[in-house]
Scaffold this motif. Sequence first.
Motif, PDB file in Angstrom:
ATOM      1  N   ASP A   1     -11.811  -4.290  -7.037  1.00 12.69           N
ATOM      2  CA  ASP A   1     -12.435  -5.366  -6.270  1.00 12.69           C
ATOM      3  C   ASP A   1     -13.620  -4.846  -5.475  1.00 12.69           C
ATOM      4  OD1 ASP A   1     -10.586  -7.090  -7.252  1.00 12.69           O
ATOM      5  OD2 ASP A   1      -9.261  -6.989  -5.508  1.00 12.69           O
ATOM      6  N   ARG A   2     -14.680  -5.619  -5.411  1.00  9.93           N
ATOM      7  CA  ARG A   2     -15.882  -5.190  -4.725  1.00  9.93           C
ATOM      8  C   ARG A   2     -15.651  -5.097  -3.224  1.00  9.93           C
ATOM      9  NH1 ARG A   2     -20.616  -5.258  -7.470  1.00  9.93           N
ATOM     10  NH2 ARG A   2     -21.153  -3.882  -5.726  1.00  9.93           N
ATOM     11  N   GLN A   3     -16.207  -4.042  -2.636  1.00  8.88           N
ATOM     12  CA  GLN A   3     -16.186  -3.821  -1.190  1.00  8.88           C
ATOM     13  C   GLN A   3     -14.775  -3.805  -0.604  1.00  8.88           C
ATOM     14  OE1 GLN A   3     -19.048  -2.986   0.453  1.00  8.88           O
ATOM     15  NE2 GLN A   3     -19.894  -3.053  -1.622  1.00  8.88           N
ATOM     16  N   THR A   4     -13.816  -3.350  -1.369  1.00  9.65           N
ATOM     17  CA  THR A   4     -12.431  -3.222  -0.883  1.00  9.65           C
ATOM     18  C   THR A   4     -12.045  -1.755  -0.942  1.00  9.65           C
ATOM     19  OG1 THR A   4     -11.873  -5.427  -1.712  1.00  9.65           O
ATOM     20  CG2 THR A   4     -10.045  -3.961  -1.167  1.00  9.65           C
ATOM     21  N   ARG A   5     -11.866  -1.151   0.218  1.00 16.13           N
ATOM     22  CA  ARG A   5     -11.570   0.273   0.258  1.00 16.13           C
ATOM     23  C   ARG A   5     -10.092   0.520   0.013  1.00 16.13           C
ATOM     24  NH1 ARG A   5     -14.022   1.948   5.723  1.00 16.13           N
ATOM     25  NH2 ARG A   5     -13.329   4.011   5.054  1.00 16.13           N
ATOM     26  N   LEU A   6      -9.779   1.723  -0.428  1.00 13.93           N
ATOM     27  CA  LEU A   6      -8.396   2.080  -0.743  1.00 13.93           C
ATOM     28  C   LEU A   6      -7.645   2.587   0.477  1.00 13.93           C
ATOM     29  CD1 LEU A   6      -9.006   3.948  -4.119  1.00 13.93           C
ATOM     30  CD2 LEU A   6      -8.491   1.538  -3.749  1.00 13.93           C
ATOM     31  N   ILE A   7      -8.338   3.287   1.363  1.00 16.53           N
ATOM     32  CA  ILE A   7      -7.741   3.800   2.598  1.00 16.53           C
ATOM     33  C   ILE A   7      -8.562   3.268   3.760  1.00 16.53           C
ATOM     34  CG2 ILE A   7      -7.211   5.867   3.956  1.00 16.53           C
ATOM     35  CD1 ILE A   7      -6.840   7.403   1.403  1.00 16.53           C
ATOM     36  N   THR A   8      -7.900   2.683   4.743  1.00 15.09           N
ATOM     37  CA  THR A   8      -8.607   2.117   5.882  1.00 15.09           C
ATOM     38  C   THR A   8      -9.142   3.232   6.778  1.00 15.09           C
ATOM     39  OG1 THR A   8      -6.656   2.021   7.320  1.00 15.09           O
ATOM     40  CG2 THR A   8      -7.027   0.157   5.822  1.00 15.09           C
ATOM     41  N   GLY A   9     -10.024   2.841   7.706  1.00 16.88           N
ATOM     42  CA  GLY A   9     -10.574   3.818   8.631  1.00 16.88           C
ATOM     43  C   GLY A   9      -9.517   4.477   9.491  1.00 16.88           C
ATOM     44  N   ALA A  10      -8.374   3.795   9.688  1.00 15.29           N
ATOM     45  CA  ALA A  10      -7.278   4.351  10.475  1.00 15.29           C
ATOM     46  C   ALA A  10      -6.382   5.274   9.657  1.00 15.29           C
ATOM     47  CB  ALA A  10      -6.440   3.229  11.080  1.00 15.29           C
ATOM     48  N   GLY A  11      -6.695   5.441   8.368  1.00 15.81           N
ATOM     49  CA  GLY A  11      -5.913   6.347   7.535  1.00 15.81           C
ATOM     50  C   GLY A  11      -4.720   5.699   6.860  1.00 15.81           C
ATOM     51  N   GLN A  12      -4.629   4.367   6.911  1.00  9.32           N
ATOM     52  CA  GLN A  12      -3.518   3.667   6.275  1.00  9.32           C
ATOM     53  C   GLN A  12      -3.923   3.205   4.879  1.00  9.32           C
ATOM     54  OE1 GLN A  12      -0.530   3.527   7.841  1.00  9.32           O
ATOM     55  NE2 GLN A  12      -1.509   4.671   9.501  1.00  9.32           N
ATOM     56  N   PHE A  13      -2.952   3.151   3.972  1.00  5.76           N
ATOM     57  CA  PHE A  13      -3.225   2.641   2.635  1.00  5.76           C
ATOM     58  C   PHE A  13      -3.497   1.143   2.712  1.00  5.76           C
ATOM     59  CE2 PHE A  13      -0.231   6.247   1.577  1.00  5.76           C
ATOM     60  CZ  PHE A  13      -1.248   7.109   1.204  1.00  5.76           C
ATOM     61  N   ASN A  14      -4.549   0.706   2.063  1.00  4.10           N
ATOM     62  CA  ASN A  14      -4.969  -0.694   2.134  1.00  4.10           C
ATOM     63  C   ASN A  14      -4.223  -1.524   1.086  1.00  4.10           C
ATOM     64  OD1 ASN A  14      -6.387  -2.877   3.081  1.00  4.10           O
ATOM     65  ND2 ASN A  14      -8.189  -2.501   1.815  1.00  4.10           N
ATOM     66  N   VAL A  15      -2.903  -1.531   1.209  1.00  6.56           N
ATOM     67  CA  VAL A  15      -2.033  -2.232   0.267  1.00  6.56           C
ATOM     68  C   VAL A  15      -1.024  -3.059   1.057  1.00  6.56           C
ATOM     69  CG1 VAL A  15      -0.328  -2.006  -1.576  1.00  6.56           C
ATOM     70  CG2 VAL A  15      -2.266  -0.419  -1.472  1.00  6.56           C
ATOM     71  N   LYS A  16      -0.945  -4.340   0.748  1.00  7.41           N
ATOM     72  CA  LYS A  16       0.024  -5.225   1.404  1.00  7.41           C
ATOM     73  C   LYS A  16       1.137  -5.560   0.418  1.00  7.41           C
ATOM     74  CE  LYS A  16       0.571  -9.727   3.643  1.00  7.41           C
ATOM     75  NZ  LYS A  16      -0.108 -10.986   4.051  1.00  7.41           N
ATOM     76  N   ARG A  17       2.374  -5.308   0.838  1.00  7.44           N
ATOM     77  CA  ARG A  17       3.522  -5.568  -0.028  1.00  7.44           C
ATOM     78  C   ARG A  17       4.048  -6.987   0.189  1.00  7.44           C
ATOM     79  NH1 ARG A  17       3.699  -0.179   1.137  1.00  7.44           N
ATOM     80  NH2 ARG A  17       4.334   1.231  -0.550  1.00  7.44           N
ATOM     81  N   VAL A  18       4.373  -7.659  -0.900  1.00  7.94           N
ATOM     82  CA  VAL A  18       5.004  -8.977  -0.833  1.00  7.94           C
ATOM     83  C   VAL A  18       6.248  -8.941  -1.714  1.00  7.94           C
ATOM     84  CG1 VAL A  18       2.847 -10.209  -0.371  1.00  7.94           C
ATOM     85  CG2 VAL A  18       3.585  -9.868  -2.732  1.00  7.94           C
ATOM     86  N   GLY A  19       7.178  -9.858  -1.443  1.00 10.82           N
ATOM     87  CA  GLY A  19       8.396  -9.928  -2.242  1.00 10.82           C
ATOM     88  C   GLY A  19       9.444  -8.914  -1.848  1.00 10.82           C
ATOM     89  N   GLN A  20       9.292  -8.313  -0.659  1.00  9.55           N
ATOM     90  CA  GLN A  20      10.282  -7.338  -0.215  1.00  9.55           C
ATOM     91  C   GLN A  20      11.556  -8.032   0.259  1.00  9.55           C
ATOM     92  OE1 GLN A  20       7.235  -5.702   2.646  1.00  9.55           O
ATOM     93  NE2 GLN A  20       8.291  -3.789   2.151  1.00  9.55           N
ATOM     94  N   SER A  21      12.659  -7.283   0.251  1.00  5.79           N
ATOM     95  CA  SER A  21      13.861  -7.752   0.913  1.00  5.79           C
ATOM     96  C   SER A  21      13.637  -7.695   2.424  1.00  5.79           C
ATOM     97  CB  SER A  21      15.064  -6.886   0.533  1.00  5.79           C
ATOM     98  OG  SER A  21      14.881  -5.557   1.008  1.00  5.79           O
ATOM     99  N   PHE A  22      14.413  -8.452   3.173  1.00  2.00           N
ATOM    100  CA  PHE A  22      14.232  -8.490   4.631  1.00  2.00           C
ATOM    101  C   PHE A  22      14.464  -7.112   5.242  1.00  2.00           C
ATOM    102  CE2 PHE A  22      16.097  -8.929   8.893  1.00  2.00           C
ATOM    103  CZ  PHE A  22      15.036  -9.559   9.537  1.00  2.00           C
ATOM    104  N   GLU A  23      15.459  -6.383   4.731  1.00  2.00           N
ATOM    105  CA  GLU A  23      15.766  -5.059   5.270  1.00  2.00           C
ATOM    106  C   GLU A  23      14.607  -4.099   5.056  1.00  2.00           C
ATOM    107  OE1 GLU A  23      19.097  -1.473   4.771  1.00  2.00           O
ATOM    108  OE2 GLU A  23      19.192  -3.276   3.525  1.00  2.00           O
ATOM    109  N   ALA A  24      14.013  -4.156   3.851  1.00  2.00           N
ATOM    110  CA  ALA A  24      12.876  -3.279   3.564  1.00  2.00           C
ATOM    111  C   ALA A  24      11.662  -3.672   4.392  1.00  2.00           C
ATOM    112  CB  ALA A  24      12.542  -3.332   2.073  1.00  2.00           C
ATOM    113  N   TRP A  25      11.462  -4.985   4.579  1.00  2.00           N
ATOM    114  CA  TRP A  25      10.318  -5.440   5.378  1.00  2.00           C
ATOM    115  C   TRP A  25      10.486  -5.049   6.840  1.00  2.00           C
ATOM    116  CZ3 TRP A  25      10.486  -8.835   9.533  1.00  2.00           C
ATOM    117  CH2 TRP A  25       9.245  -9.206  10.056  1.00  2.00           C
TER     118      TRP A  25
END
Length: 319
Positions: free
Chosen positions: A25-49
């Motif tokens: 995707d254009r202009q979408t970085r893989l690692i944020t400036g804070a050092g976090q992975f730029n990935v949002k998880r969906v469909g997790q169980s409540f315990e995992a979330w």
Amino acid sequence: MKKKDSLVEKERNRQDLGFGTKMTDRQTRLITGAGQFNVKRVGQSFEAWLNLYNRLITVRWSGFFVLVLCVYLVLNLIFASLYYLIGMEHLAGVDMTNTHSQFWDAFFFSAQSLTTVGYGRIAPVGFAASFVAGIEALSGLMMFAIITGLLYGRFSRPNPRILFSRNAIIAPYLDTNAFMFRMVNEKSNQIINMSVSLVFSKVEEKNGVRSRQYYGLTLERSKVNFFPTNWTIVHAITEDSPLYGETAESLAESDAEFMIATEGIDDTFADAVHKRHSYFNDELVWGAKFKPMLENDGEERYILDLRKIHDFDLVSLNP
């Protein structure tokens, strides 16, 4: 079969940091400036979330204390309401002539039972009130045991404060040019055996298919035994460098990103610490040179000014 085998071998040798080739995707970085992975998880169980322990360990100190205070107040309000519903006559020592203060008497008796302080002015009378007081005392012991464990975990958890320069630069270097960035340990503790790896990622189009590729960049120095001052990381742009021939326009067109992983040993905790960072193509300054951060104060001591970590001068690049 040989062609298939060569394709399989090529795929096995393909460098991949774990992001895969589909993140284009254009202009979408893989690692944020804070050092976090730029990935949002969906469909997790409540315990995992929820991941409660990790949240409580990593939340800011202000948020942690606010949460502890809220839990403490809510528990006292719940048990005070139970005492009030059972009947205030089952709490010996409560001033029954003042209806306005009865609930607050129950509330502060709850606080004393929860913390097992027990001043003695108010005491439960009857099975129901005594049973609730016993449950509350057990809840208090468990709650404070958990809080104590969390406090220990938070204090004993290494928390590196490694600062990175706001921009990476393309600077003249020897008879060529080089990709550089600067980092420094903000804390006064020492980090030893510090190592750095740098990966250049960009989107390439082959046969009409866009895919993200990764290239490890060779560094002038990838490890130092001691990290007492700032460290400028240098990748010389020679003919065999993946950056050779690249321009600001070509890096922007290919959504280029420079991903950094650092690791060292914190001498306070004798434990490994690590930090991630990245520079997107629009955070790269062409034709610059970092200003010095280290100087002598004239008293046989060096001064490291952390405020200068982002400072640079514009210069001409080597042809």
